[in-house]
Design a protein around this motif. Structure first.
Motif, short mmCIF file in Angstrom:
data_model
loop_
_atom_site.label_atom_id
_atom_site.label_comp_id
_atom_site.label_asym_id
_atom_site.label_seq_id
_atom_site.Cartn_x
_atom_site.Cartn_y
_atom_site.Cartn_z
N TRP A 1 0.87 -1.20 0.00
CA TRP A 1 0.00 0.00 0.00
C TRP A 1 0.89 1.23 0.00
CZ3 TRP A 1 -5.17 -0.45 -0.63
CH2 TRP A 1 -5.77 -1.68 -0.32
N LEU A 2 0.58 2.17 -0.88
CA LEU A 2 1.37 3.40 -0.98
C LEU A 2 0.52 4.57 -0.49
CD1 LEU A 2 2.74 2.60 -4.54
CD2 LEU A 2 3.98 2.38 -2.37
N GLU A 3 1.10 5.41 0.37
CA GLU A 3 0.28 6.46 1.00
C GLU A 3 0.38 7.80 0.30
OE1 GLU A 3 1.53 6.58 5.03
OE2 GLU A 3 3.39 7.65 4.59
N LYS A 4 1.43 7.99 -0.51
CA LYS A 4 1.47 9.22 -1.31
C LYS A 4 2.44 9.05 -2.47
CE LYS A 4 4.82 11.76 1.46
NZ LYS A 4 5.23 13.05 1.99
N ILE A 5 2.33 9.98 -3.42
CA ILE A 5 3.22 9.99 -4.58
C ILE A 5 4.00 11.29 -4.55
CG2 ILE A 5 3.37 9.85 -7.09
CD1 ILE A 5 0.58 8.65 -7.07
N VAL A 6 5.32 11.18 -4.71
CA VAL A 6 6.17 12.37 -4.73
C VAL A 6 6.72 12.54 -6.15
CG1 VAL A 6 8.27 13.42 -3.80
CG2 VAL A 6 6.73 12.13 -2.29
N ASP A 7 6.50 13.71 -6.74
CA ASP A 7 7.00 14.04 -8.08
C ASP A 7 8.44 14.50 -8.00
OD1 ASP A 7 4.63 13.65 -9.48
OD2 ASP A 7 3.94 15.70 -9.11
N VAL A 8 9.26 14.04 -8.94
CA VAL A 8 10.60 14.61 -9.11
C VAL A 8 10.59 15.29 -10.47
CG1 VAL A 8 13.06 14.12 -9.21
CG2 VAL A 8 11.57 12.68 -7.80
N ASN A 9 10.74 16.61 -10.47
CA ASN A 9 10.68 17.38 -11.73
C ASN A 9 12.03 18.00 -12.04
OD1 ASN A 9 7.88 16.87 -12.05
ND2 ASN A 9 7.41 18.53 -10.62
N SER A 10 12.24 18.31 -13.31
CA SER A 10 13.50 18.95 -13.72
C SER A 10 13.33 20.46 -13.78
CB SER A 10 13.91 18.44 -15.10
OG SER A 10 15.07 19.10 -15.53
N ASP A 11 14.28 21.19 -13.22
CA ASP A 11 14.23 22.65 -13.38
C ASP A 11 15.14 23.10 -14.53
OD1 ASP A 11 16.68 22.20 -12.24
OD2 ASP A 11 16.36 23.51 -10.48
#
Ligand code: ZN
Length: 350
Positions: A271-281
């Motif tokens: 079970w996964l409780e959240k999703i974290v985005d990794v974005n490029s600047d």
């Protein structure tokens, strides 16, 4: 004589409407009990062009509930589209209790033109504009019609997605609890029966029926147990991904008592409780160092970005520990674009 005569009349009067009720039609697709019918949801022209969304109605020999299966809102998430195409053939009306409404390819312009993420006619994602508008752009008019013709008339809904042309994705499902105990129990039973081994618990979703945004959420706010499933990646149609979606659907339908036989629920999913985005600047060329499904520690390097002269300008590191749900599948990278999504493992099963 007159007694029998009036009794016969009564039987006829009751039998005709019952028979008529059991035919099921969506758009121009119509099926009598024990039959399949094909047709289109016809989205009329408005501020932009008209479009036709293919619909298949499979009406079971035995009456029951209505399940909607929808894929291709993103028309280049091919595994999910091919999985529903297989189910059109595999689902037999003689075996079925209730009715299945399939929309295998909501976003036909995206499929035909090989444009990921959006409907190329209006530049909008076809899973962000529900419940839609009858006088909006094509995506909004299509969403409006799907809400009226499919969401309003189903009892349960499954929305199928996957990694798009530029996304390397490992399979997972979303389960979105509403706080309504009976509904959440059924949707949880559906997601466990579907059997994907990673399940995201999706909380804090829109509750305003006029601004539900997502298809499954539109069904959910109207009290209909709904889930989202994802498999396939980067334009591929691998047998394993398609099998996950086909078998998962059949198992969920067994859990809902629409097909005979036992469901095969996953016993201990992650079970996964959240999703974290990794974005490029930065804009540039992306080089991955991990794969879809890799478990990473906080701080681990996921990949790097160079400029067009080969100089490293960004090291992408995991801000949290978790599993790589998907990462950029191609070297092209615009400023602000997504490099990876990390699923954070829940402390407790819900
Ligand atoms: Zn999608």
């Amino acid at each position: 004589m007159s007694f029998f005569g009036s009794r016969l009349l009564l039987v006829v009067a009751v039998a005709l409407p019952l028979h008529a009720q059991s035919r099921f039609s969506v758009g121009s697709a119509s099926a009598a009990p024990g039959q399949k019918g094909t047709g289109y949801l016809e989205v009329p022209a408005g501020v932009d062009a008209s479009t036709n969304i293919p619909v298949i109605v499979i009406n079971g020999a035995t009456p029951g509930r209505v399940l909607a299966l929808v894929s291709g809102a993103h028309g280049t998430e091919y595994s999910s589209i091919i999985a529903l195409e297989k189910l059109i053939t595999e689902l037999e009306p003689a075996q079925l209790s209730g009715t299945v409404v399939l929309l295998p390819l909501v976003n036909l312009p995206s499929f035909e033109q090989k444009v990921p993420h959006v409907n190329p006619v209006d530049g909008k994602s076809m899973n962000r504009f529900y419940p839609g508008k009858s006088d909006g752009t094509q995506t909004e008019r299509a969403s409006y019609l799907i809400t009226k013709e499919v969401v309003d008339r189903c009892d349960y809904l499954i929305d199928y997605h996957g990694g798009d042309l530029d996304e390397s994705l490992r399979p997972y499902a979303y389960w979105a609890p509403t706080g309504k105990e009976a509904q959440d129990r059924v949707s949880k039973e559906m997601v466990l029966a579907f059997g994907l081994d990673h399940i995201i618990i999706w909380r804090d979703r829109p509750t305003d029926p006029a601004a539900t945004r997502y298809l499954d959420n539109t069904a959910s706010v109207h009290g209909k147990p709904s889930i989202v499933v994802e498999a396939g990646y980067a334009g591929t149609t691998e047998t394993d991904d398609i099998a996950l979606l086909v078998r998962g659907t059949l198992s969920a339908m067994r859990a809902l008592k629409m097909l005979p036989g036992e469901a095969h629920p996953i016993e201990n999913p992650v079970w996964l409780e959240k999703i974290v985005d990794v974005n490029s600047d930065q804009e540039g060329i992306f080089y991955p160092l991990v794969k879809r499904g890799t478990y990473v520690a906080a701080g681990m390097k996921l990949g790097y970005v160079t400029d067009f002269f080969g100089k490293v300008i960004l090291e992408a590191r995991a801000p949290v520990a978790g599993v790589i749900l998907h990462l950029d599948a191609v070297p092209s990278l615009k400023k602000g674009e997504n490099i990876a999504n990390i699923g954070v493992v829940a402390a407790h099963a819900p």
